[in-house]
Design a protein around this motif. Structure first.
Motif, mmCIF file in Angstrom:
data_model
loop_
_atom_site.group_PDB
_atom_site.id
_atom_site.type_symbol
_atom_site.label_atom_id
_atom_site.label_comp_id
_atom_site.label_asym_id
_atom_site.label_seq_id
_atom_site.Cartn_x
_atom_site.Cartn_y
_atom_site.Cartn_z
ATOM 1 N N ASN A 42 0.824 -1.210 0.000
ATOM 2 C CA ASN A 42 0.000 0.000 0.000
ATOM 3 C C ASN A 42 0.861 1.266 0.000
ATOM 4 O O ASN A 42 0.506 2.264 -0.627
ATOM 5 C CB ASN A 42 -0.952 0.003 1.185
ATOM 6 C CG ASN A 42 -2.113 -0.934 0.977
ATOM 7 O OD1 ASN A 42 -2.489 -1.219 -0.148
ATOM 8 N ND2 ASN A 42 -2.677 -1.417 2.057
ATOM 9 N N ASN A 45 2.019 1.614 -3.533
ATOM 10 C CA ASN A 45 0.903 2.075 -4.367
ATOM 11 C C ASN A 45 0.634 3.561 -4.176
ATOM 12 O O ASN A 45 0.325 4.267 -5.133
ATOM 13 C CB ASN A 45 -0.356 1.273 -4.056
ATOM 14 C CG ASN A 45 -0.330 -0.101 -4.657
ATOM 15 O OD1 ASN A 45 0.393 -0.357 -5.617
ATOM 16 N ND2 ASN A 45 -1.114 -0.988 -4.094
ATOM 17 N N GLN A 61 -1.913 4.959 -11.635
ATOM 18 C CA GLN A 61 -3.129 4.485 -10.989
ATOM 19 C C GLN A 61 -3.531 3.114 -11.526
ATOM 20 O O GLN A 61 -3.951 2.244 -10.764
ATOM 21 C CB GLN A 61 -4.255 5.484 -11.192
ATOM 22 C CG GLN A 61 -3.987 6.791 -10.481
ATOM 23 C CD GLN A 61 -5.056 7.821 -10.758
ATOM 24 O OE1 GLN A 61 -6.000 7.577 -11.485
ATOM 25 N NE2 GLN A 61 -4.892 8.992 -10.155
ATOM 26 N N ILE A 62 -3.381 2.904 -12.819
ATOM 27 C CA ILE A 62 -3.697 1.603 -13.403
ATOM 28 C C ILE A 62 -2.732 0.550 -12.874
ATOM 29 O O ILE A 62 -3.138 -0.563 -12.517
ATOM 30 C CB ILE A 62 -3.652 1.687 -14.937
ATOM 31 C CG1 ILE A 62 -4.789 2.571 -15.435
ATOM 32 C CG2 ILE A 62 -3.730 0.302 -15.565
ATOM 33 C CD1 ILE A 62 -4.708 2.928 -16.891
ATOM 34 N N LEU A 65 -3.684 -0.339 -9.285
ATOM 35 C CA LEU A 65 -4.828 -1.240 -9.234
ATOM 36 C C LEU A 65 -4.429 -2.668 -9.596
ATOM 37 O O LEU A 65 -4.922 -3.630 -8.996
ATOM 38 C CB LEU A 65 -5.927 -0.751 -10.178
ATOM 39 C CG LEU A 65 -6.721 0.455 -9.698
ATOM 40 C CD1 LEU A 65 -7.653 0.951 -10.789
ATOM 41 C CD2 LEU A 65 -7.500 0.117 -8.457
ATOM 42 N N THR A 66 -3.519 -2.823 -10.547
ATOM 43 C CA THR A 66 -3.022 -4.156 -10.906
ATOM 44 C C THR A 66 -2.276 -4.778 -9.727
ATOM 45 O O THR A 66 -2.458 -5.961 -9.419
ATOM 46 C CB THR A 66 -2.105 -4.063 -12.133
ATOM 47 O OG1 THR A 66 -2.812 -3.423 -13.195
ATOM 48 C CG2 THR A 66 -1.648 -5.426 -12.586
ATOM 49 N N MET A 68 -2.709 -4.125 -6.589
ATOM 50 C CA MET A 68 -3.685 -4.450 -5.551
ATOM 51 C C MET A 68 -4.401 -5.769 -5.858
ATOM 52 O O MET A 68 -4.647 -6.571 -4.950
ATOM 53 C CB MET A 68 -4.698 -3.314 -5.399
ATOM 54 C CG MET A 68 -4.105 -2.066 -4.801
ATOM 55 S SD MET A 68 -5.208 -0.677 -4.968
ATOM 56 C CE MET A 68 -6.076 -0.763 -3.446
ATOM 57 N N ALA A 69 -4.731 -6.006 -7.122
ATOM 58 C CA ALA A 69 -5.406 -7.252 -7.489
ATOM 59 C C ALA A 69 -4.490 -8.452 -7.286
ATOM 60 O O ALA A 69 -4.907 -9.493 -6.759
ATOM 61 C CB ALA A 69 -5.873 -7.180 -8.939
#
Length: 102
Positions: A42, A45, A61-62, A65-66, A68-69
């Motif tokens: 985190n 990120n 940002q993309i 998100l990747t 995080m997944a």
């Protein structure tokens, strides 16, 4: 730009990453180690999103998100391993776990 500048975001990101690193180094419970790894991700990120905001594009940002997944799937596998170890009544100590046996 409204709100804090990028150094503030990077400072918070560094603090989060440092707290996570200390948790990974000092704790011996696999659950705490997984949570500390999530805190580190985190923090990374947050730095990605801060740099994307300062650059004015959405690539960071993309990518965040990747990450995080992927981190969510890694935590699911890790928690599955912890539950399997607990059911076999093995010690839940990272220092004592040298290998997983069937």
């Amino acid at each position: 730009m409204i709100g804090p500048d990028i150094p503030w975001y990077l400072a918070v990101s560094g603090i989060l990453f440092g707290i996570g690193a200390v948790g990974v180094m000092l704790r011996r419970s696999p659950l705490i180690v997984l949570l500390s790894l999530e805190i580190m991700l985190n923090g990374a990120n947050l730095a990605l999103i801060a740099f994307a905001r300062s650059a004015g594009n959405g690539a960071g940002q993309i990518f965040a998100l990747t990450v995080m997944a992927i981190a969510a799937s890694v935590v699911c596998v890790g928690l599955g391993l912890v539950v399997a170890l607990h059911r076999k009544r093995l010690a839940l100590d990272v220092d004592e776990l040298s290998e997983l046996r069937g």
